[in-house]
Design a protein around this motif. Structure first.
Motif, PDB file in Angstrom:
ATOM      1  N   ARG A  87       0.845  -1.201   0.000  1.00 51.36           N
ATOM      2  CA  ARG A  87       0.000   0.000   0.000  1.00 51.36           C
ATOM      3  C   ARG A  87       0.884   1.256   0.000  1.00 51.36           C
ATOM      4  NH1 ARG A  87      -3.188   2.992  -1.901  1.00 51.36           N
ATOM      5  NH2 ARG A  87      -4.459   4.362  -0.610  1.00 51.36           N
ATOM      6  N   ALA A  88       1.999   1.217   0.741  1.00 51.07           N
ATOM      7  CA  ALA A  88       2.921   2.366   0.747  1.00 51.07           C
ATOM      8  C   ALA A  88       3.465   2.606  -0.662  1.00 51.07           C
ATOM      9  CB  ALA A  88       4.066   2.117   1.733  1.00 51.07           C
ATOM     10  N   LEU A  89       3.779   1.498  -1.346  1.00 46.27           N
ATOM     11  CA  LEU A  89       4.276   1.624  -2.718  1.00 46.27           C
ATOM     12  C   LEU A  89       3.236   2.274  -3.627  1.00 46.27           C
ATOM     13  CD1 LEU A  89       6.178  -1.660  -3.623  1.00 46.27           C
ATOM     14  CD2 LEU A  89       7.008   0.691  -3.860  1.00 46.27           C
ATOM     15  N   THR A 105      14.800  12.154  -6.509  1.00 47.83           N
ATOM     16  CA  THR A 105      15.996  11.929  -5.683  1.00 47.83           C
ATOM     17  C   THR A 105      15.559  11.311  -4.366  1.00 47.83           C
ATOM     18  OG1 THR A 105      15.836  14.210  -4.894  1.00 47.83           O
ATOM     19  CG2 THR A 105      17.421  13.773  -6.650  1.00 47.83           C
ATOM     20  N   LYS A 106      16.437  10.466  -3.846  1.00 43.81           N
ATOM     21  CA  LYS A 106      16.080   9.715  -2.645  1.00 43.81           C
ATOM     22  C   LYS A 106      17.239   9.770  -1.678  1.00 43.81           C
ATOM     23  CE  LYS A 106      14.659   5.285  -1.570  1.00 43.81           C
ATOM     24  NZ  LYS A 106      15.905   5.053  -0.899  1.00 43.81           N
ATOM     25  N   SER A 107      16.964  10.022  -0.417  1.00 38.80           N
ATOM     26  CA  SER A 107      18.052   9.863   0.544  1.00 38.80           C
ATOM     27  C   SER A 107      17.797   8.598   1.340  1.00 38.80           C
ATOM     28  CB  SER A 107      18.227  11.101   1.413  1.00 38.80           C
ATOM     29  OG  SER A 107      17.028  11.443   2.032  1.00 38.80           O
ATOM     30  N   LYS A 108      18.773   8.248   2.194  1.00 41.87           N
ATOM     31  CA  LYS A 108      18.752   6.923   2.815  1.00 41.87           C
ATOM     32  C   LYS A 108      17.539   6.753   3.726  1.00 41.87           C
ATOM     33  CE  LYS A 108      22.646   5.597   4.958  1.00 41.87           C
ATOM     34  NZ  LYS A 108      22.356   4.828   6.165  1.00 41.87           N
ATOM     35  N   ASP A 116      11.663  -1.780  -1.351  1.00 33.18           N
ATOM     36  CA  ASP A 116      12.501  -1.868  -2.553  1.00 33.18           C
ATOM     37  C   ASP A 116      12.114  -0.719  -3.495  1.00 33.18           C
ATOM     38  OD1 ASP A 116      14.531  -2.893  -4.036  1.00 33.18           O
ATOM     39  OD2 ASP A 116      13.377  -4.528  -4.913  1.00 33.18           O
ATOM     40  N   LEU A 117      11.999   0.456  -2.889  1.00 31.08           N
ATOM     41  CA  LEU A 117      11.342   1.592  -3.534  1.00 31.08           C
ATOM     42  C   LEU A 117      12.003   2.048  -4.835  1.00 31.08           C
ATOM     43  CD1 LEU A 117       9.104   3.693  -3.423  1.00 31.08           C
ATOM     44  CD2 LEU A 117      10.490   5.034  -1.870  1.00 31.08           C
ATOM     45  N   ALA A 118      13.345   2.166  -4.816  1.00 30.16           N
ATOM     46  CA  ALA A 118      14.004   2.697  -6.022  1.00 30.16           C
ATOM     47  C   ALA A 118      13.736   1.793  -7.228  1.00 30.16           C
ATOM     48  CB  ALA A 118      15.500   2.855  -5.769  1.00 30.16           C
ATOM     49  N   ARG A 119      13.795   0.483  -7.016  1.00 28.97           N
ATOM     50  CA  ARG A 119      13.547  -0.442  -8.134  1.00 28.97           C
ATOM     51  C   ARG A 119      12.099  -0.353  -8.608  1.00 28.97           C
ATOM     52  NH1 ARG A 119      17.126  -3.403  -5.093  1.00 28.97           N
ATOM     53  NH2 ARG A 119      19.005  -4.114  -6.157  1.00 28.97           N
ATOM     54  N   ARG A 120      11.185  -0.212  -7.658  1.00 28.85           N
ATOM     55  CA  ARG A 120       9.761  -0.153  -8.041  1.00 28.85           C
ATOM     56  C   ARG A 120       9.472   1.146  -8.798  1.00 28.85           C
ATOM     57  NH1 ARG A 120      10.559  -4.519  -6.329  1.00 28.85           N
ATOM     58  NH2 ARG A 120      11.069  -4.597  -8.546  1.00 28.85           N
ATOM     59  N   LEU A 121      10.172   2.218  -8.449  1.00 27.32           N
ATOM     60  CA  LEU A 121       9.972   3.472  -9.192  1.00 27.32           C
ATOM     61  C   LEU A 121      10.559   3.338 -10.596  1.00 27.32           C
ATOM     62  CD1 LEU A 121      10.648   6.119  -6.396  1.00 27.32           C
ATOM     63  CD2 LEU A 121       8.493   5.747  -7.592  1.00 27.32           C
ATOM     64  N   ALA A 122      11.683   2.636 -10.692  1.00 29.18           N
ATOM     65  CA  ALA A 122      12.282   2.401 -12.023  1.00 29.18           C
ATOM     66  C   ALA A 122      11.304   1.610 -12.884  1.00 29.18           C
ATOM     67  CB  ALA A 122      13.603   1.659 -11.877  1.00 29.18           C
ATOM     68  N   VAL A 126      10.515   5.814 -13.916  1.00 31.28           N
ATOM     69  CA  VAL A 126      11.054   7.005 -13.250  1.00 31.28           C
ATOM     70  C   VAL A 126      12.510   6.749 -12.880  1.00 31.28           C
ATOM     71  CG1 VAL A 126      10.890   8.416 -11.157  1.00 31.28           C
ATOM     72  CG2 VAL A 126       8.812   7.693 -12.335  1.00 31.28           C
ATOM     73  N   GLU A 127      13.367   7.743 -13.133  1.00 34.31           N
ATOM     74  CA  GLU A 127      14.761   7.620 -12.709  1.00 34.31           C
ATOM     75  C   GLU A 127      14.819   7.996 -11.228  1.00 34.31           C
ATOM     76  OE1 GLU A 127      19.224   9.143 -14.036  1.00 34.31           O
ATOM     77  OE2 GLU A 127      17.482  10.344 -14.568  1.00 34.31           O
ATOM     78  N   ALA A 128      14.925   6.982 -10.371  1.00 32.94           N
ATOM     79  CA  ALA A 128      14.921   7.235  -8.922  1.00 32.94           C
ATOM     80  C   ALA A 128      16.334   7.058  -8.401  1.00 32.94           C
ATOM     81  CB  ALA A 128      13.976   6.263  -8.226  1.00 32.94           C
TER      82      ALA A 128
END
Lengths: 468, 214
Positions: A87-89, A105-108, A116-122, A126-128
């Protein structure tokens, strides 16, 4: 033969990786001890206090979470609740899509690793970009962090230089300064191009709605200067009661994590940019992630949610140092991960990671260094007990049945008999026993000669002597 | 169908209801974690702590001007309110942009903005949205110069946190941007300034500076 997954992983670990981890953890342990010893004469008192402050907030989360929500809304922040990681995704990808941006852009944020947010945005085109230097290297290598504070503790500078060269960030050069400058140059255009920036939250004050974000690199600050929309993703356990808790928690967090007294940047964000400010997000969202935390909060292992993600328990853990964070097969390695990992999987998934609690010598070092006084060895034992009670297969793999010992220990007569004839063990060919458990044991350990059985006799004779 | 909020809050209540007792809020001083050795007051001590935290301190605009010419820092961003006050001290070849131009982000050698306060315990500068003319100006250039009126000092981290007004973005800046991600080797200037400078001097800004209503 290693039947436990962590053992098996550790036995196959590259010696270069093991050395990198040993050196990395040793450095931080030394810095941490030095700073804490110099600053505090009663560190245990402070750890207990911080533990109580955190536990109070967790025990009253049904009050503080809605209070934090109200404050955030008053400050102009949009608040979302995510019962699950999926649901957060959905919420975050929805916000990113609606913004129309192609760059994020994402910080830690450890919570974002759970998603696994960056991969799911890709996946949605989206370039995350991970902007923390260590996380950026992880992203280039399609790897996973192996430590919650130092994500590339398992890599050497040569590994990093190789990755940079492979991805067109300059010719091979393993000077850390050159690597850092290249990352700086590459990232700043991205910070300015990004429509959305995503951060975690170290703490969220229910009193003011302030979101505390701690960094050394300034990446979260740059994200919050370049983008139009800020999304802060936080586990619900990040909420604390009052602003006055922050000095204590921040002081212990930073000292425990790196041995610094304060990190380069402590940012308190309570809403979108002010009217007079030309740079920074016009819109701010906070996503509160549950994902089984609400279940843990009232359970037998609830103290684990006090964790402030300093990494001290893994730095000090002899098992972590020999096996690396990747051995823990999840987002949270080390002692905290052996408890949090299986619990965050929920009722159905507990068994998948229940074996992690076996990956501990119960030496107690993790409990001694925890800045919020989490009784980690007790919690590890409770996870073991639960996995045994529930008959979790992975949790009992490679564990000998203790039935025989239990029988002897419960019957004093049998116990005395066993002590008397224990020396028989010295003559038995134990190494040749065709039992998997004993084979596994003897491949890595030496059984000392039996020399027991005399203590009771000695004590008895001493008492008699005294009486006489 | 219950919404996400109701699901999470209901689960929380159900879970917490199982606790036989709940931990009370402990009594403690907000500055309980301030080490005795770091307590103290006064401008001189603050200047010392700033320097220890790797922030370069100047106590006159002249010294700042000299520093910029030594560093061949010719182009920079400057808070428009500060520019007329600092101009006389900067060399004739120093160019000041009063609006942050994204296209020149790699050209700016320095950025000059105001700091709201300082923390003596940690040697930190406090930046806020209301006093920072542009967040990028305080962050993107290699050198950031924070101009701070020495009267605005907090003794401890606790004083600073509990004494700040409502500002949506408060940053405690302690030294320069840094990382130890690669083999634990400390490198400065990752995404933020590689040199953090503080001009600890009362520039006597007129009342109401930085207030959008003025």
């Amino acid at each position: 033969m290693n039947r436990q997954a962590v053992d098996a992983f550790a036995s196959g670990l590259d010696s270069e990786v093991r050395q990198a981890i040993e050196a990395g953890t040793a450095r931080v342990i030394e810095n941490r001890s030095h700073t804490l010893a110099e600053d505090y004469s009663d560190l245990d008192g402070l750890r207990q206090l911080a533990g109580q402050v955190r536990q109070h907030a967790l025990d009253h989360l049904d009050r503080y979470l809605p209070q934090a929500e109200r404050r955030l809304r008053d400050n102009g922040v949009q608040v979302h609740y995510a019962p699950s990681a999926d649901r957060a995704l959905e919420i975050i990808t929805g916000l990113v899509r609606a913004s129309g941006t192609r760059v994020v852009t994402k910080s830690k944020s450890m919570a974002s690793e759970e998603l696994d947010l960056a991969r799911r945005l890709a996946d949605i085109g989206v370039e995350a970009l991970e902007t923390d230097l260590g996380e950026f290297v992880i992203q280039l290598d399609d790897d996973h962090p192996s430590h919650i504070v130092a994500p590339i503790i398992h890599k050497t500078r040569r590994n990093v230089a190789d990755s940079f060269a492979k991805h067109g960030l300059g010719d091979f050069d393993d000077d850390p300064e050159v690597i850092t400058r290249r990352a700086r140059r590459f990232m700043r255009d991205k910070f300015l191009a990004a429509g959305v920036t995503i951060t975690g939250a170290n703490f969220i004050s229910a009193e003011s709605g302030r979101v505390a974000i701690v960094t050394n690199e300034g990446n979260a600050r740059f994200g919050l200067a370049g983008a139009d929309i800020h999304i802060a993703l936080a586990g619900i356990e990040k909420v604390i009661a009052r602003d006055r808790d922050l000095p204590l928690l921040l002081s212990l967090l930073v000292r425990s994590a790196t041995g610094q007294r304060i990190s380069s940047y402590v940012e308190l964000v309570s809403g979108p940019r002010s009217a007079s400010q030309p740079s920074g997000p016009r819109e701010m969202h906070v996503v509160f992630l549950d994902s089984n935390r609400s279940r843990i909060v009232g359970g037998q292992t609830r103290e684990i949610l006090r964790c402030i993600r300093c990494g001290a328990c893994m730095n000090t853990c002899p098992v972590y140092r020999q096996s690396s964070g990747h051995a823990y097969r999840g987002v949270y390695p080390g002692p905290v991960g052996t408890v949090l990992g299986p619990l965050l999987k929920g009722e159905d998934g507990f068994g998948e990671l229940a074996d992690l609690a076996r990956a501990s010598t119960l030496c107690g070092a993790c409990g001694d260094v925890c800045p919020v006084n989490i009784p980690l060895p007790d919690l590890i034992a409770r996870v073991r007990a639960r996995s045994h009670r529930e008959g979790t297969v992975s949790g009992d793999a490679g564990i000998p049945s203790m039935g025989g010992y239990s029988l002897i220990a419960r019957h004093p007569g049998l116990w005395r008999l066993a002590m008397r004839f224990g020396r028989v063990l010295n003559w038995l060919p134990l190494r040749q026993l065709p039992l998997g458990v004993s084979r596994a044991w003897f491949t890595s350990r030496t059984l000392p000669r039996w020399r027991g059985g005399y203590f009771r006799r000695w004590l008895r004779s001493r008492k008699e002597g005294q009486d006489a | 169908m219950p919404d996400d909020r109701a699901i999470v809050l209901d689960r929380l209540s159900a879970s917490l209801d199982k606790l036989s007792e709940r931990t009370p809020y402990p009594e403690f001083a907000a500055d309980a974690a301030t080490p005795d050795a770091l307590r103290g007051r006064g401008r001189a001590l603050f200047a010392k702590r700033l320097a220890k935290a790797k922030t370069v301190v100047f106590e006159t605009p002249q010294a700042l001007g000299d520093y910029l010419s030594e560093h061949d820092a010719a182009i920079g961003y400057c808070d428009p309110d500060l520019a007329p006050l600092l101009r006389p001290w900067l060399g004739p070849n120093v160019e000041l942009d009063l609006e942050f131009d994204h296209g020149r982000v790699n050209e700016y050698a320095f950025g000059i903005t105001r700091a709201t306060g300082g923390i003596i315990e940690t040697g930190s500068l406090i930046l806020t949205d209301s006093d920072t003319s542009n967040r990028l100006g305080a962050l993107a250039p290699w050198i950031h110069i924070a101009c701070l009126d020495p009267a605005a000092l907090h003794e401890t981290l606790a004083d600073a946190i509990t004494g700040m007004g409502d500002d949506p973005n408060i940053v405690f800046v302690t030294g320069h941007s840094q990382t130890a991600d690669v083999e634990g080797i400390l490198v400065h200037g990752v995404h933020g300034p590689g040199e953090q400078v503080c001009l600890l001097y009362d520039l006597a800004l007129p009342e109401g500076h930085g207030d959008p209503d003025q």
